[in-house]
Design a protein around this motif. Sequence first.
Motif, PDB file in Angstrom:
ATOM      1  N   GLU A 136       1.197   5.244  -7.595  1.00 26.93           N
ATOM      2  CA  GLU A 136       1.460   6.540  -7.652  1.00 26.93           C
ATOM      3  C   GLU A 136       1.011   7.176  -6.351  1.00 26.93           C
ATOM      4  O   GLU A 136       1.363   8.534  -6.063  1.00 26.93           O
ATOM      5  CB  GLU A 136       0.168   7.026  -8.665  1.00 26.93           C
ATOM      6  CG  GLU A 136       1.493   7.276 -10.263  1.00 26.93           C
ATOM      7  CD  GLU A 136       0.409   7.318 -11.839  1.00 26.93           C
ATOM      8  OE1 GLU A 136      -0.258   7.890 -11.020  1.00 26.93           O
ATOM      9  OE2 GLU A 136       0.542   6.833 -12.574  1.00 26.93           O
ATOM     10  N   TYR A 137       0.153   6.277  -5.689  1.00 25.44           N
ATOM     11  CA  TYR A 137      -0.692   6.711  -4.800  1.00 25.44           C
ATOM     12  C   TYR A 137       0.332   7.188  -2.955  1.00 25.44           C
ATOM     13  O   TYR A 137       0.405   7.360  -2.227  1.00 25.44           O
ATOM     14  CB  TYR A 137      -2.046   6.348  -3.911  1.00 25.44           C
ATOM     15  CG  TYR A 137      -2.982   6.464  -4.647  1.00 25.44           C
ATOM     16  CD1 TYR A 137      -3.055   7.563  -5.566  1.00 25.44           C
ATOM     17  CD2 TYR A 137      -3.643   5.335  -4.963  1.00 25.44           C
ATOM     18  CE1 TYR A 137      -4.317   7.572  -6.870  1.00 25.44           C
ATOM     19  CE2 TYR A 137      -4.711   5.168  -6.316  1.00 25.44           C
ATOM     20  CZ  TYR A 137      -5.213   6.984  -7.148  1.00 25.44           C
ATOM     21  OH  TYR A 137      -6.061   6.708  -8.118  1.00 25.44           O
ATOM     22  N   LYS A 138       1.045   6.219  -3.471  1.00 23.03           N
ATOM     23  CA  LYS A 138       2.783   6.608  -2.507  1.00 23.03           C
ATOM     24  C   LYS A 138       3.621   7.698  -2.571  1.00 23.03           C
ATOM     25  O   LYS A 138       3.860   8.075  -1.478  1.00 23.03           O
ATOM     26  CB  LYS A 138       3.657   4.792  -2.811  1.00 23.03           C
ATOM     27  CG  LYS A 138       4.379   5.344  -1.728  1.00 23.03           C
ATOM     28  CD  LYS A 138       5.538   3.940  -1.567  1.00 23.03           C
ATOM     29  CE  LYS A 138       6.321   4.611  -0.682  1.00 23.03           C
ATOM     30  NZ  LYS A 138       7.840   2.913  -0.360  1.00 23.03           N
ATOM     31  N   LEU A 139       3.473   8.276  -3.800  1.00 24.81           N
ATOM     32  CA  LEU A 139       4.326   9.555  -4.054  1.00 24.81           C
ATOM     33  C   LEU A 139       3.239  10.400  -3.907  1.00 24.81           C
ATOM     34  O   LEU A 139       4.174  11.578  -3.039  1.00 24.81           O
ATOM     35  CB  LEU A 139       5.017   9.800  -5.889  1.00 24.81           C
ATOM     36  CG  LEU A 139       5.165   8.354  -6.125  1.00 24.81           C
ATOM     37  CD1 LEU A 139       5.392   8.746  -7.812  1.00 24.81           C
ATOM     38  CD2 LEU A 139       6.741   8.192  -5.660  1.00 24.81           C
ATOM     39  N   VAL A 175      -5.056   2.160   1.646  1.00 19.65           N
ATOM     40  CA  VAL A 175      -4.343   3.354   2.548  1.00 19.65           C
ATOM     41  C   VAL A 175      -4.508   4.625   1.253  1.00 19.65           C
ATOM     42  O   VAL A 175      -4.382   5.761   2.030  1.00 19.65           O
ATOM     43  CB  VAL A 175      -3.227   2.900   3.165  1.00 19.65           C
ATOM     44  CG1 VAL A 175      -2.406   3.007   2.046  1.00 19.65           C
ATOM     45  CG2 VAL A 175      -2.840   4.548   3.616  1.00 19.65           C
ATOM     46  N   GLY A 176      -4.846   4.323   0.120  1.00 17.17           N
ATOM     47  CA  GLY A 176      -4.522   5.696  -1.192  1.00 17.17           C
ATOM     48  C   GLY A 176      -3.988   6.622  -1.011  1.00 17.17           C
ATOM     49  O   GLY A 176      -2.470   6.745  -0.513  1.00 17.17           O
ATOM     50  N   SER A 177      -4.186   7.824  -0.565  1.00 11.71           N
ATOM     51  CA  SER A 177      -3.044   8.990  -0.548  1.00 11.71           C
ATOM     52  C   SER A 177      -2.859   9.076   0.772  1.00 11.71           C
ATOM     53  O   SER A 177      -1.616   9.524   0.746  1.00 11.71           O
ATOM     54  CB  SER A 177      -3.374  10.465  -0.644  1.00 11.71           C
ATOM     55  OG  SER A 177      -5.076  10.200   0.265  1.00 11.71           O
ATOM     56  N   GLY A 178      -2.912   8.432   1.385  1.00  8.46           N
ATOM     57  CA  GLY A 178      -2.232   7.780   2.733  1.00  8.46           C
ATOM     58  C   GLY A 178      -2.695   8.683   4.491  1.00  8.46           C
ATOM     59  O   GLY A 178      -1.826   9.019   5.222  1.00  8.46           O
ATOM     60  N   THR A 179      -4.203   8.953   4.108  1.00  7.93           N
ATOM     61  CA  THR A 179      -4.406   9.532   5.245  1.00  7.93           C
ATOM     62  C   THR A 179      -3.707   9.411   6.435  1.00  7.93           C
ATOM     63  O   THR A 179      -3.526   9.527   7.479  1.00  7.93           O
ATOM     64  CB  THR A 179      -6.304  10.168   5.110  1.00  7.93           C
ATOM     65  OG1 THR A 179      -5.688  10.468   3.439  1.00  7.93           O
ATOM     66  CG2 THR A 179      -6.227  11.663   5.717  1.00  7.93           C
ATOM     67  N   THR A 180      -4.662   7.700   6.747  1.00  7.36           N
ATOM     68  CA  THR A 180      -4.251   7.030   7.708  1.00  7.36           C
ATOM     69  C   THR A 180      -2.641   7.301   8.468  1.00  7.36           C
ATOM     70  O   THR A 180      -2.480   7.471   9.749  1.00  7.36           O
ATOM     71  CB  THR A 180      -4.514   5.221   7.783  1.00  7.36           C
ATOM     72  OG1 THR A 180      -5.605   5.466   6.887  1.00  7.36           O
ATOM     73  CG2 THR A 180      -4.893   4.856   8.906  1.00  7.36           C
ATOM     74  N   ALA A 215       2.193   2.913  12.176  1.00  2.72           N
ATOM     75  CA  ALA A 215       0.835   2.483  11.303  1.00  2.72           C
ATOM     76  C   ALA A 215       1.294   2.221  10.146  1.00  2.72           C
ATOM     77  O   ALA A 215       2.895   2.289   9.666  1.00  2.72           O
ATOM     78  CB  ALA A 215       0.475   3.981  10.090  1.00  2.72           C
ATOM     79  N   ILE A 216       1.547   1.045   9.630  1.00  3.17           N
ATOM     80  CA  ILE A 216       1.018   0.528   8.253  1.00  3.17           C
ATOM     81  C   ILE A 216      -0.048   0.620   7.474  1.00  3.17           C
ATOM     82  O   ILE A 216      -1.252   0.109   7.282  1.00  3.17           O
ATOM     83  CB  ILE A 216       1.010  -0.963   8.495  1.00  3.17           C
ATOM     84  CG1 ILE A 216       2.323  -1.463   8.966  1.00  3.17           C
ATOM     85  CG2 ILE A 216       1.438  -2.413   7.509  1.00  3.17           C
ATOM     86  CD1 ILE A 216       2.031  -2.647  10.687  1.00  3.17           C
ATOM     87  N   GLY A 217       0.106   0.926   6.342  1.00  2.00           N
ATOM     88  CA  GLY A 217      -1.018   1.401   5.023  1.00  2.00           C
ATOM     89  C   GLY A 217      -0.012   0.647   3.765  1.00  2.00           C
ATOM     90  O   GLY A 217       1.005   0.965   3.850  1.00  2.00           O
ATOM     91  N   GLU A 253       4.853   3.001   7.548  1.00  4.00           N
ATOM     92  CA  GLU A 253       5.546   2.543   7.074  1.00  4.00           C
ATOM     93  C   GLU A 253       3.995   1.654   5.460  1.00  4.00           C
ATOM     94  O   GLU A 253       3.533   2.012   5.441  1.00  4.00           O
ATOM     95  CB  GLU A 253       5.987   0.905   6.718  1.00  4.00           C
ATOM     96  CG  GLU A 253       6.494  -0.030   5.853  1.00  4.00           C
ATOM     97  CD  GLU A 253       7.093  -0.928   6.042  1.00  4.00           C
ATOM     98  OE1 GLU A 253       7.434  -1.227   5.196  1.00  4.00           O
ATOM     99  OE2 GLU A 253       6.152  -1.922   6.842  1.00  4.00           O
ATOM    100  N   TYR A 254       4.408   2.518   4.293  1.00  5.71           N
ATOM    101  CA  TYR A 254       3.175   2.594   3.151  1.00  5.71           C
ATOM    102  C   TYR A 254       4.099   1.444   2.226  1.00  5.71           C
ATOM    103  O   TYR A 254       5.466   1.846   1.751  1.00  5.71           O
ATOM    104  CB  TYR A 254       3.285   4.011   2.269  1.00  5.71           C
ATOM    105  CG  TYR A 254       2.159   4.211   1.714  1.00  5.71           C
ATOM    106  CD1 TYR A 254       2.035   3.194   0.167  1.00  5.71           C
ATOM    107  CD2 TYR A 254       1.115   4.847   1.734  1.00  5.71           C
ATOM    108  CE1 TYR A 254       1.473   3.499  -0.789  1.00  5.71           C
ATOM    109  CE2 TYR A 254       0.405   4.872   0.206  1.00  5.71           C
ATOM    110  CZ  TYR A 254       0.418   4.500  -0.208  1.00  5.71           C
ATOM    111  OH  TYR A 254      -1.038   4.302  -1.595  1.00  5.71           O
TER     112      TYR A 254
END
Length: 289
Positions: free
Chosen positions: A109-112, A85-90, A101-103, A128-129
């Motif tokens: 750091e990408y969660k931040l 999911v990286g930077s959380g775009t999804t 959604a679940i990423g 949820e990340y």
Amino acid sequence: MEEKKKRPRKPKELENQPGRYDERNTLNDLTGKEWLLLTKSYWETETSIIDKGAYKHPAPFMVGDIKKLISLFTKKGMTVLDPFVGSGTTLIAASILGRKAIGIDLNFEYKLLYEERMDHFNLEKTGEYIVGDSLKILDYIENVDYIVTSPPYHNILRNTSKGTRNNTGKDYRMSARDGIEYYSELDNDLGNLEKYEDFLNALKSIMEKAYGRLNNKKYASIIISDFTVNKKEVCVQSDIVRIMDEIGFEFSGTTVLLQPVKPLYPFGYPYAYKINHHHQNIITFRKCE
Ligand SMILES: C[S@@+](CC[C@H](N)C(=O)[O-])C[C@H]1O[C@@H](n2cnc3c(N)ncnc32)[C@H](O)[C@@H]1O
């Protein structure tokens, strides 16, 4: 002479009407017209000047592109999964559209960065990340209605010495890269596998688990472009279709995602033809058991 009969024109007031919703629609909440437009085999990417925070990640999706996919493949309230999911775009696109959604991503750091982007858009979380290795985390996930994801492109970030884009310019997609950046130093990061075959096998293991979590008759889209391995052009798309087919997924089609604003590089000039990749392939599959 007999007058030629003219076909009646659609009344002006209905020209921009998005069409009618069919009560039998089990796939999404779109009208027939909206659905049809999204079946076109190419889309132009939806760049967004207001989402410059995304470029703190080396390879973010554009929210607009993922919104189109989620609205095509889910109904409101359904669950979307992104195992890279990286930077959380999804998660951001799912929140905008009222999907759960679940990423999952290895890099904390990408969660931040995802949280920063959610604040920037002032969005309420519907997802949820989870920070961790998808190969393990997927054991605890269930009831997924759509998968959309983009894995690392083998080890090209390490090999091409690209970094995140410096986001001081007007056009972030064109701006210079600031230095070397890859996802992490972790051994289970798919971007750190030296051999292309190992990368494909690791991706296959994760998608195999994801297949088990996906509800039957639902779809999965992998977004990836072709790239070079040891300076040789590889048809990555065909390898993705092969591994997904081996897992049991049925290939549904490829949407070419055009990226017209990328810079052109004279890679082989003036001796040989080398392609500039200015599109991604959105390769979609269906689980049919
Ligand atoms: C191409 S990027 C995804 C970018 C994402 N689509 C976005 O919009 O930011 C691939 C991501 O996969 C993550 N990754 C690599 N190996 C992983 C693994 N085994 N489990 C979970 N995430 C992993 C990397 O940290 C990286 O953020």
